[in-house]
Design a protein around this motif. Structure first.
Motif, mmCIF file in Angstrom:
data_model
loop_
_atom_site.group_PDB
_atom_site.id
_atom_site.type_symbol
_atom_site.label_atom_id
_atom_site.label_comp_id
_atom_site.label_asym_id
_atom_site.label_seq_id
_atom_site.Cartn_x
_atom_site.Cartn_y
_atom_site.Cartn_z
ATOM 1 N N GLU A 1 0.813 -1.215 0.000
ATOM 2 C CA GLU A 1 0.000 0.000 0.000
ATOM 3 C C GLU A 1 0.846 1.264 0.000
ATOM 4 O OE1 GLU A 1 -2.696 0.445 3.271
ATOM 5 O OE2 GLU A 1 -4.151 1.536 2.047
ATOM 6 N N ALA A 2 2.074 1.183 0.479
ATOM 7 C CA ALA A 2 2.950 2.354 0.470
ATOM 8 C C ALA A 2 3.244 2.825 -0.956
ATOM 9 C CB ALA A 2 4.260 2.031 1.186
ATOM 10 N N ASN A 3 3.076 1.931 -1.936
ATOM 11 C CA ASN A 3 3.324 2.284 -3.333
ATOM 12 C C ASN A 3 2.065 2.757 -4.048
ATOM 13 O OD1 ASN A 3 6.054 1.522 -3.117
ATOM 14 N ND2 ASN A 3 5.510 -0.618 -3.439
ATOM 15 N N HIS A 4 0.952 2.861 -3.336
ATOM 16 C CA HIS A 4 -0.309 3.320 -3.932
ATOM 17 C C HIS A 4 -0.417 4.832 -3.744
ATOM 18 C CE1 HIS A 4 -2.197 -0.948 -3.260
ATOM 19 N NE2 HIS A 4 -1.043 -0.975 -3.916
ATOM 20 N N GLU A 5 0.202 5.567 -4.636
ATOM 21 C CA GLU A 5 0.221 7.020 -4.548
ATOM 22 C C GLU A 5 -1.052 7.616 -5.145
ATOM 23 O OE1 GLU A 5 3.772 8.330 -6.471
ATOM 24 O OE2 GLU A 5 5.074 6.953 -5.355
ATOM 25 N N ILE A 6 -1.404 8.794 -4.700
ATOM 26 C CA ILE A 6 -2.522 9.524 -5.281
ATOM 27 C C ILE A 6 -1.957 10.741 -6.006
ATOM 28 C CG2 ILE A 6 -4.635 10.819 -4.841
ATOM 29 C CD1 ILE A 6 -5.175 9.027 -2.479
ATOM 30 N N HIS A 7 -2.136 10.756 -7.321
ATOM 31 C CA HIS A 7 -1.676 11.866 -8.151
ATOM 32 C C HIS A 7 -2.893 12.611 -8.683
ATOM 33 C CE1 HIS A 7 2.487 9.863 -9.110
ATOM 34 N NE2 HIS A 7 2.213 9.899 -7.821
ATOM 35 N N SER A 8 -2.647 13.732 -9.346
ATOM 36 C CA SER A 8 -3.757 14.492 -9.916
ATOM 37 C C SER A 8 -3.295 15.210 -11.176
ATOM 38 C CB SER A 8 -4.305 15.499 -8.904
ATOM 39 O OG SER A 8 -3.350 16.503 -8.627
ATOM 40 N N ARG A 9 -4.279 15.489 -12.024
ATOM 41 C CA ARG A 9 -4.055 16.336 -13.188
ATOM 42 C C ARG A 9 -5.392 16.952 -13.587
ATOM 43 N NH1 ARG A 9 -2.007 12.049 -17.655
ATOM 44 N NH2 ARG A 9 -0.431 11.888 -16.033
ATOM 45 N N VAL A 10 -5.344 17.988 -14.399
ATOM 46 C CA VAL A 10 -6.573 18.652 -14.821
ATOM 47 C C VAL A 10 -7.213 17.849 -15.940
ATOM 48 C CG1 VAL A 10 -7.553 20.737 -15.829
ATOM 49 C CG2 VAL A 10 -5.743 20.905 -14.110
ATOM 50 N N TRP A 11 -8.504 17.558 -15.804
ATOM 51 C CA TRP A 11 -9.270 16.795 -16.781
ATOM 52 C C TRP A 11 -10.624 17.455 -16.962
ATOM 53 C CZ3 TRP A 11 -13.479 13.022 -15.914
ATOM 54 C CH2 TRP A 11 -13.781 12.286 -17.066
ATOM 55 N N ARG A 12 -10.909 17.863 -18.221
ATOM 56 C CA ARG A 12 -12.165 18.539 -18.529
ATOM 57 C C ARG A 12 -12.395 19.754 -17.619
ATOM 58 N NH1 ARG A 12 -16.341 13.479 -19.726
ATOM 59 N NH2 ARG A 12 -15.152 12.611 -21.481
ATOM 60 N N GLY A 13 -11.319 20.484 -17.411
ATOM 61 C CA GLY A 13 -11.413 21.729 -16.673
ATOM 62 C C GLY A 13 -11.435 21.612 -15.165
ATOM 63 N N ALA A 14 -11.290 20.378 -14.649
ATOM 64 C CA ALA A 14 -11.303 20.191 -13.199
ATOM 65 C C ALA A 14 -10.149 19.272 -12.803
ATOM 66 C CB ALA A 14 -12.635 19.586 -12.746
ATOM 67 N N GLU A 15 -9.690 19.430 -11.568
ATOM 68 C CA GLU A 15 -8.620 18.571 -11.085
ATOM 69 C C GLU A 15 -9.166 17.163 -10.838
ATOM 70 O OE1 GLU A 15 -5.008 18.724 -7.856
ATOM 71 O OE2 GLU A 15 -6.990 19.391 -7.199
ATOM 72 N N ARG A 16 -8.490 16.182 -11.381
ATOM 73 C CA ARG A 16 -8.888 14.788 -11.219
ATOM 74 C C ARG A 16 -7.807 14.044 -10.452
ATOM 75 N NH1 ARG A 16 -9.404 10.311 -16.087
ATOM 76 N NH2 ARG A 16 -9.512 8.487 -14.744
ATOM 77 N N ARG A 17 -8.208 13.315 -9.414
ATOM 78 C CA ARG A 17 -7.282 12.516 -8.607
ATOM 79 C C ARG A 17 -7.371 11.052 -9.042
ATOM 80 N NH1 ARG A 17 -6.340 14.245 -3.233
ATOM 81 N NH2 ARG A 17 -7.320 12.369 -2.383
ATOM 82 N N PHE A 18 -6.243 10.359 -8.967
ATOM 83 C CA PHE A 18 -6.212 8.959 -9.387
ATOM 84 C C PHE A 18 -5.054 8.255 -8.692
ATOM 85 C CE2 PHE A 18 -4.053 11.714 -12.423
ATOM 86 C CZ PHE A 18 -2.773 11.176 -12.478
ATOM 87 N N TYR A 19 -5.165 6.934 -8.612
ATOM 88 C CA TYR A 19 -4.071 6.138 -8.071
ATOM 89 C C TYR A 19 -2.961 6.008 -9.113
ATOM 90 C CZ TYR A 19 -6.769 4.796 -3.986
ATOM 91 O OH TYR A 19 -7.478 4.820 -2.817
ATOM 92 N N ALA A 20 -1.719 6.013 -8.633
ATOM 93 C CA ALA A 20 -0.559 5.823 -9.492
ATOM 94 C C ALA A 20 0.460 4.978 -8.728
ATOM 95 C CB ALA A 20 0.053 7.154 -9.900
ATOM 96 N N MET A 21 1.124 4.088 -9.449
ATOM 97 C CA MET A 21 2.109 3.184 -8.858
ATOM 98 C C MET A 21 3.357 3.170 -9.739
ATOM 99 S SD MET A 21 -0.706 0.239 -8.056
ATOM 100 C CE MET A 21 -2.204 0.702 -7.152
ATOM 101 N N PRO A 22 4.126 4.256 -9.743
ATOM 102 C CA PRO A 22 5.307 4.309 -10.603
ATOM 103 C C PRO A 22 6.290 3.207 -10.245
ATOM 104 C CG PRO A 22 4.766 6.479 -9.706
ATOM 105 C CD PRO A 22 3.943 5.488 -8.960
ATOM 106 N N TYR A 23 6.779 2.519 -11.280
ATOM 107 C CA TYR A 23 7.749 1.440 -11.077
ATOM 108 C C TYR A 23 8.853 1.625 -12.108
ATOM 109 C CZ TYR A 23 9.826 -3.184 -10.631
ATOM 110 O OH TYR A 23 10.714 -4.219 -10.443
ATOM 111 N N GLY A 24 9.984 2.180 -11.663
ATOM 112 C CA GLY A 24 11.055 2.480 -12.605
ATOM 113 C C GLY A 24 10.544 3.455 -13.661
#
Length: 218
Positions: free
Chosen positions: A173-196
């Motif tokens: 679970e420590a690798n389950h990051e929450i990132h965000s970016r703008v989508w359709r004019g609003a900030e959208r949050r999503f899970y991200a798990m960068p690996y290399g």
């Protein structure tokens, strides 16, 4: 040591037989209803943008857990020229067609078409709840153990690369990051798990998060 013990929940390092027993006990034994209450989705982290429920197209993916020591998860990188989700990390899968008897049948067909993974190497162990996406799909994930020894051929029209990520990394679970970016004019949050160099995010990361919660969350 019991693979379900609290000490293993952070970074589970289990053998294939233990995973299979756990999966058969904790995953769904039959395909879930698409209108299953409280099924996970992109709107979980974005309540102001959802719920995404009306008019969703049905898709199915295979979540292939490769029975190596240690276990790995097989993923694909989509080609850059696809009309949707180009270049993203994904599970093998696609739309459920009329000829597909079950979501698993659709996932197996798409897996064969995309990466030429023979069904003889695949042992299904259960389903996850359907996952709703903000791009108009409701995805039924079928989880399976994959016996090593397979040879893959990526379909160049759909798949740019096929690779494996340690199961323990994705189930930490420590690798389950929450990132965000703008989508359709609003900030959208999503899970991200960068690996290399691999950026695993969106619906793929959300399905991985669902698998983690099914198997290891108390």
């Amino acid at each position: 040591m019991n693979p379900l013990s609290a000490s293993n929940m952070a970074t589970p390092d289990i053998e294939a037989a233990d995973f299979e027993r756990m999966a058969r006990a904790r995953l769904l034994a039959s395909p879930p209803e698409l209108d299953e209450p409280q099924s996970p989705g992109d709107d979980d982290l974005n309540p102001g943008l959802g719920p995404f429920s009306a008019g969703l197209r049905h898709a199915a993916v295979l979540v292939p857990i490769v029975a190596r020591a240690p276990l790995t998860v097989l993923l694909t990188a989509r080609t850059d020229h696809l009309p949707s989700h180009a270049g993203q990390i994904a599970f093998p899968g696609g739309k459920v067609e009329q000829q597909d008897a079950t979501p698993l049948a659709a996932a197996l067909r798409e897996t064969r078409e995309e990466i030429n993974l023979d069904a003889a190497f695949i042992e299904p162990v259960g389903y996850l709840s359907p996952y709703r996406t903000g791009t108009g799909y409701i995805i039924t994930p079928s989880v399976a153990l994959v016996r090593p020894g397979f040879r893959l051929t990526a379909n160049p029209d759909e798949v740019a690369d096929v690779f494996e990520v340690p199961f323990a990394f994705l189930m930490n679970e420590a690798n389950h990051e929450i990132h965000s970016r703008v989508w359709r004019g609003a900030e959208r949050r999503f899970y991200a798990m960068p690996y290399g160099e691999r950026y695993i995010w969106g619906a793929t990361a959300g399905i991985i998060r669902t698998l983690y919660r099914r198997l290891f969350s108390t």
